[in-house]
Design an enzyme around this catalytic site. Structure first.
Site, PDB file in Angstrom:
ATOM      1  N   LYS A   1       0.665  -0.860   0.396  1.00 27.90           N
ATOM      2  CA  LYS A   1      -0.060  -0.204   0.159  1.00 27.90           C
ATOM      3  C   LYS A   1       1.181   1.269   0.058  1.00 27.90           C
ATOM      4  O   LYS A   1       0.875   2.275  -0.510  1.00 27.90           O
ATOM      5  CB  LYS A   1      -1.045  -0.235   1.347  1.00 27.90           C
ATOM      6  CG  LYS A   1      -1.281  -0.829   1.425  1.00 27.90           C
ATOM      7  CD  LYS A   1      -2.680  -1.104   2.233  1.00 27.90           C
ATOM      8  CE  LYS A   1      -3.835  -2.456   2.482  1.00 27.90           C
ATOM      9  NZ  LYS A   1      -4.352  -2.869   3.446  1.00 27.90           N
TER      10      LYS A   1
ATOM     11  N   GLN B   1      -4.354  -1.193   9.649  1.00 25.32           N
ATOM     12  CA  GLN B   1      -4.214  -2.566   8.830  1.00 25.32           C
ATOM     13  C   GLN B   1      -4.946  -3.883  10.405  1.00 25.32           C
ATOM     14  O   GLN B   1      -4.323  -3.931  11.290  1.00 25.32           O
ATOM     15  CB  GLN B   1      -2.948  -3.043   8.689  1.00 25.32           C
ATOM     16  CG  GLN B   1      -2.750  -4.289   8.070  1.00 25.32           C
ATOM     17  CD  GLN B   1      -3.326  -4.679   7.067  1.00 25.32           C
ATOM     18  OE1 GLN B   1      -3.045  -3.482   5.853  1.00 25.32           O
ATOM     19  NE2 GLN B   1      -4.046  -5.993   6.497  1.00 25.32           N
TER      20      GLN B   1
ATOM     21  N   ASP C   1     -10.556   3.572   3.898  1.00 26.21           N
ATOM     22  CA  ASP C   1     -10.671   1.797   3.966  1.00 26.21           C
ATOM     23  C   ASP C   1     -12.318   1.742   3.868  1.00 26.21           C
ATOM     24  O   ASP C   1     -12.641   0.401   3.529  1.00 26.21           O
ATOM     25  CB  ASP C   1     -10.085   0.866   5.223  1.00 26.21           C
ATOM     26  CG  ASP C   1      -9.114  -0.066   4.852  1.00 26.21           C
ATOM     27  OD1 ASP C   1      -8.787  -0.379   3.631  1.00 26.21           O
ATOM     28  OD2 ASP C   1      -8.749  -0.560   5.401  1.00 26.21           O
TER      29      ASP C   1
END
Ligand code: NDP
Length: 304
Positions: A53, A97, A120
């Protein structure tokens, strides 16, 4: 029949080029879109995802920051960092994450992220807003699947769509997005009595179970569009999806490979969400400046 491959790498390249142009416009205005990635612990898979990412941000010319904590960090420390990132003008998207270690409450952490920076799309507001169609940021993996279907011009309205898996980050939002496009949607879980009864009528089949190769060609309707979200590390070290690719590709009309299907699309939509967050930030700042100069003019007029 041998299915056409839905190439997530090629589609990502094309979509990223479009979003890079939008990021470049912002940069000309002095604003570089920025993503902060929060990583807790030393889970090997998470480290790979995070590295990819951060690398993708660099390739698009976005600012990125990696905020790494040891596995035994307290929830308060992580929440304090998120509060700092919420306030940082350099950061427009924040990603935590998952999974987080057991002493940290996933929901509390995800809800601490400002809704406007939830790149996200896992904040309760963003997930909940999918029900009403008012999302700020769609969750990246199902958003990427929709982008892939659209790229290949797969008709969605009126089709039978079956989603296997009901996680909050893939299965449920995926089903809601397909429903929003007027598919007739079924969601299957580990408790579904006769899975094949559903898979065999699916015009679009999305599989997100984490069970390697569990959907075989024999379970698929001839001509179905098969999207494999699964990423599983096999004993030989290779990656495999949740679909048995070799048998499924003989029945499907379109199919995603693993790797190179949904995975790159997830990262692409994360970049898209980050650029969009920065665009909204820029628009809001402009409006505030306009409001302030308007108020200033009104005040000056009153003094006359
Ligand atoms: P979860 O473990 O959270 O959810 C798995 C779901 O699959 C559950 O709802 C479970 O049902 C269902 N399930 C498990 N076994 C069966 C079965 N035999 N029949 C029917 N349903 C079953 O996983 P995630 O949604 O987080 O991830 C799924 C997969 O997608 C994983 O391989 C993950 O690595 C991958 N992934 C890939 C991403 C990408 O970018 N490509 C991003 C995110 C995930 P129940 O609820 O009843 O337990």
């Amino acid at each position: 029949m041998t299915a056409t491959l839905m190439d997530g790498v090629a589609v990502s390249k094309s979509i990223r080029a479009q979003w890079k142009e939008r990021a470049d416009v912002l940069k000309l205005q002095g604003l570089t879109p920025g993503l902060a990635v929060v990583l807790v612990g030393d889970n090997a898979a998470s480290q790979v995802y995070v590295r990819n990412k951060v690398k993708a941000c660099g390739e698009m010319g976005l600012h990125s920051e990696l905020h790494q904590f040891p596995a035994n960090v307290s929830e308060q420390v992580v929440l304090a960092r998120i509060a700092e990132l919420n306030a940082s003008p350099k950061i427009h998207g924040i990603l935590v994450q998952l999974p987080l270690p057991p002493q940290i409450d996933n929901t509390r952490v995800l809800e601490a992220i400002s809704v406007e920076k939830d790149a996200d799309g896992f904040h309760l507001y963003n997930l909940g807003a999918l029900v009403t169609g008012g999302t700020v940021f769609p969750p990246c993996t199902p958003y990427g699947v929709m982008a892939l279907l659209d790229y290949y011009r797969i008709p969605i309205e009126g089709c039978n769509a079956v989603v296997i898996g009901r996680s909050n980050i893939v299965g449920k939002p995926m089903a809601l997005m397909l429903l929003a496009r007027s598919a007739t949607v079924s969601i299957c879980t580990s408790k579904t009595r006769d899975l094949r009864q559903y898979t065999s009528i699916a015009d679009i089949l999305v599989v997100a179970t984490g069970k390697p190769k569990m959907v075989t060609g024999a379970m698929i309707k001839p001509g179905a569009v098969v999207v494999d979200v699964g990423i599983n590390r096999m004993p030989d070290g290779k990656l495999a999806g949740d679909v048995d690719f070799d048998s499924a590709k003989e029945k499907a009309s379109y199919i995603t490979p693993v790797p190179g299907g949904v995975g790159p699309m997830t990262i692409t939509m994360l970049l898209a969400n980050t650029v969009q967050a920065a665009e909204r930030f820029a628009a809001k700042s402009l409006n505030m400046r306009k409001d302030q100069s308007g108020t200033g003019r009104e005040a000056a007029a009153l003094q006359k």
